[in-house]
Design a protein around this motif. Structure first.
Motif, PDB file in Angstrom:
ATOM      1  N   GLU A  77       8.341   0.906  71.774  1.00  0.00           N
ATOM      2  CA  GLU A  77       7.123   1.107  72.554  1.00  0.00           C
ATOM      3  C   GLU A  77       7.455   1.827  73.856  1.00  0.00           C
ATOM      4  O   GLU A  77       8.406   1.476  74.542  1.00  0.00           O
ATOM      5  CB  GLU A  77       6.454  -0.239  72.837  1.00  0.00           C
ATOM      6  CG  GLU A  77       5.055  -0.108  73.391  1.00  0.00           C
ATOM      7  CD  GLU A  77       4.317  -1.430  73.441  1.00  0.00           C
ATOM      8  OE1 GLU A  77       3.253  -1.514  72.797  1.00  0.00           O
ATOM      9  OE2 GLU A  77       4.799  -2.360  74.119  1.00  0.00           O
ATOM     10  N   HIS A 115       4.057   4.476  70.890  1.00  0.00           N
ATOM     11  CA  HIS A 115       5.405   4.276  70.387  1.00  0.00           C
ATOM     12  C   HIS A 115       6.129   5.602  70.150  1.00  0.00           C
ATOM     13  O   HIS A 115       5.510   6.568  69.692  1.00  0.00           O
ATOM     14  CB  HIS A 115       5.361   3.515  69.054  1.00  0.00           C
ATOM     15  CG  HIS A 115       4.649   2.218  69.150  1.00  0.00           C
ATOM     16  ND1 HIS A 115       5.284   1.042  69.452  1.00  0.00           N
ATOM     17  CD2 HIS A 115       3.336   1.909  69.015  1.00  0.00           C
ATOM     18  CE1 HIS A 115       4.401   0.064  69.484  1.00  0.00           C
ATOM     19  NE2 HIS A 115       3.205   0.565  69.223  1.00  0.00           N
ATOM     20  N   CYS A 153       7.810   3.840  63.659  1.00  0.00           N
ATOM     21  CA  CYS A 153       7.857   3.607  65.098  1.00  0.00           C
ATOM     22  C   CYS A 153       9.203   2.994  65.456  1.00  0.00           C
ATOM     23  O   CYS A 153       9.683   2.089  64.769  1.00  0.00           O
ATOM     24  CB  CYS A 153       6.720   2.690  65.522  1.00  0.00           C
ATOM     25  SG  CYS A 153       5.097   3.463  65.326  1.00  0.00           S
ATOM     26  N   THR A 154       9.817   3.512  66.520  1.00  0.00           N
ATOM     27  CA  THR A 154      11.138   3.027  66.911  1.00  0.00           C
ATOM     28  C   THR A 154      11.100   2.101  68.113  1.00  0.00           C
ATOM     29  O   THR A 154      11.813   1.120  68.142  1.00  0.00           O
ATOM     30  CB  THR A 154      12.089   4.207  67.200  1.00  0.00           C
ATOM     31  OG1 THR A 154      11.539   5.005  68.244  1.00  0.00           O
ATOM     32  CG2 THR A 154      12.308   5.041  65.947  1.00  0.00           C
ATOM     33  N   ALA A 206       8.313   7.643  67.717  1.00  0.00           N
ATOM     34  CA  ALA A 206       8.290   7.544  66.260  1.00  0.00           C
ATOM     35  C   ALA A 206       9.042   8.696  65.620  1.00  0.00           C
ATOM     36  O   ALA A 206       9.188   9.770  66.206  1.00  0.00           O
ATOM     37  CB  ALA A 206       6.845   7.534  65.755  1.00  0.00           C
ATOM     38  N   GLU A 253      -1.074   3.687  68.473  1.00  0.00           N
ATOM     39  CA  GLU A 253      -1.584   2.715  67.508  1.00  0.00           C
ATOM     40  C   GLU A 253      -3.004   3.127  67.146  1.00  0.00           C
ATOM     41  O   GLU A 253      -3.740   3.680  67.967  1.00  0.00           O
ATOM     42  CB  GLU A 253      -1.565   1.306  68.101  1.00  0.00           C
ATOM     43  CG  GLU A 253      -0.157   0.784  68.306  1.00  0.00           C
ATOM     44  CD  GLU A 253      -0.124  -0.611  68.929  1.00  0.00           C
ATOM     45  OE1 GLU A 253      -1.187  -1.244  69.095  1.00  0.00           O
ATOM     46  OE2 GLU A 253       0.999  -1.046  69.275  1.00  0.00           O
ATOM     47  N   ARG A 299      -1.137   6.832  64.326  1.00  0.00           N
ATOM     48  CA  ARG A 299      -0.342   6.798  63.101  1.00  0.00           C
ATOM     49  C   ARG A 299      -1.163   7.323  61.924  1.00  0.00           C
ATOM     50  O   ARG A 299      -0.722   8.186  61.169  1.00  0.00           O
ATOM     51  CB  ARG A 299       0.159   5.384  62.822  1.00  0.00           C
ATOM     52  CG  ARG A 299       1.045   5.333  61.601  1.00  0.00           C
ATOM     53  CD  ARG A 299       1.416   3.908  61.182  1.00  0.00           C
ATOM     54  NE  ARG A 299       2.304   3.945  60.048  1.00  0.00           N
ATOM     55  CZ  ARG A 299       1.936   4.306  58.811  1.00  0.00           C
ATOM     56  NH1 ARG A 299       0.701   4.662  58.566  1.00  0.00           N
ATOM     57  NH2 ARG A 299       2.818   4.319  57.819  1.00  0.00           N
TER      58      ARG A 299
END
Length: 118
Positions: free
Chosen positions: A98, A104, A95-96, A106, A52, A76
């Motif tokens: 955490e 994450h 993002c898929t 991703a 993040e 990101r």
């Protein structure tokens, strides 16, 4: 080495990677090299760990090791900016799930500029 792909410039249609970019200490060189080997309009697809934007490099290192793709993770916005700086467009970072606080899994996608309609 991912920073020096042994292929000719503009010679491939697609580059895929599974959590390897985060292992490099020179991510800008990796993204530039991917851009170099792709033909105009070529695509890149990466499965990686993404931080993040709120997390500093120290925060990332606190959450896991470099070889575990955590400490070396780009945020990101760093991924987006890095790909755009390397000549990519239509950049997306999805993002898929955490994997650690603020980190994450991703899917990262982009296309090399200069393709049809670009």
């Amino acid at each position: 080495m991912i920073e020096e792909i042994p292929l000719a410039a503009g010679s491939v249609d697609v580059v895929i990677s599974n959590c390897v970019i985060n292992l490099s200490t020179d991510k800008a060189a990796v993204l530039a090299e991917v851009g170099r080997v792709l033909r105009p309009g070529g695509r890149v697809g990466v499965s990686d760990i993404v931080a993040e934007d709120r997390l500093s490099a120290a925060d990332r290192a606190e959450r896991g090791s470099y070889v575990g793709c955590i400490a070396g993770a780009l945020s990101r916005s760093e991924y987006v900016a890095g790909l755009e700086a390397a000549g990519f467009e239509d950049v997306s970072v999805e993002c898929t799930h955490e994997v650690a606080d603020g980190m994450h899994a991703a899917i990262v996608r982009a296309a090399k500029a200069g393709g049809p309609g670009g």
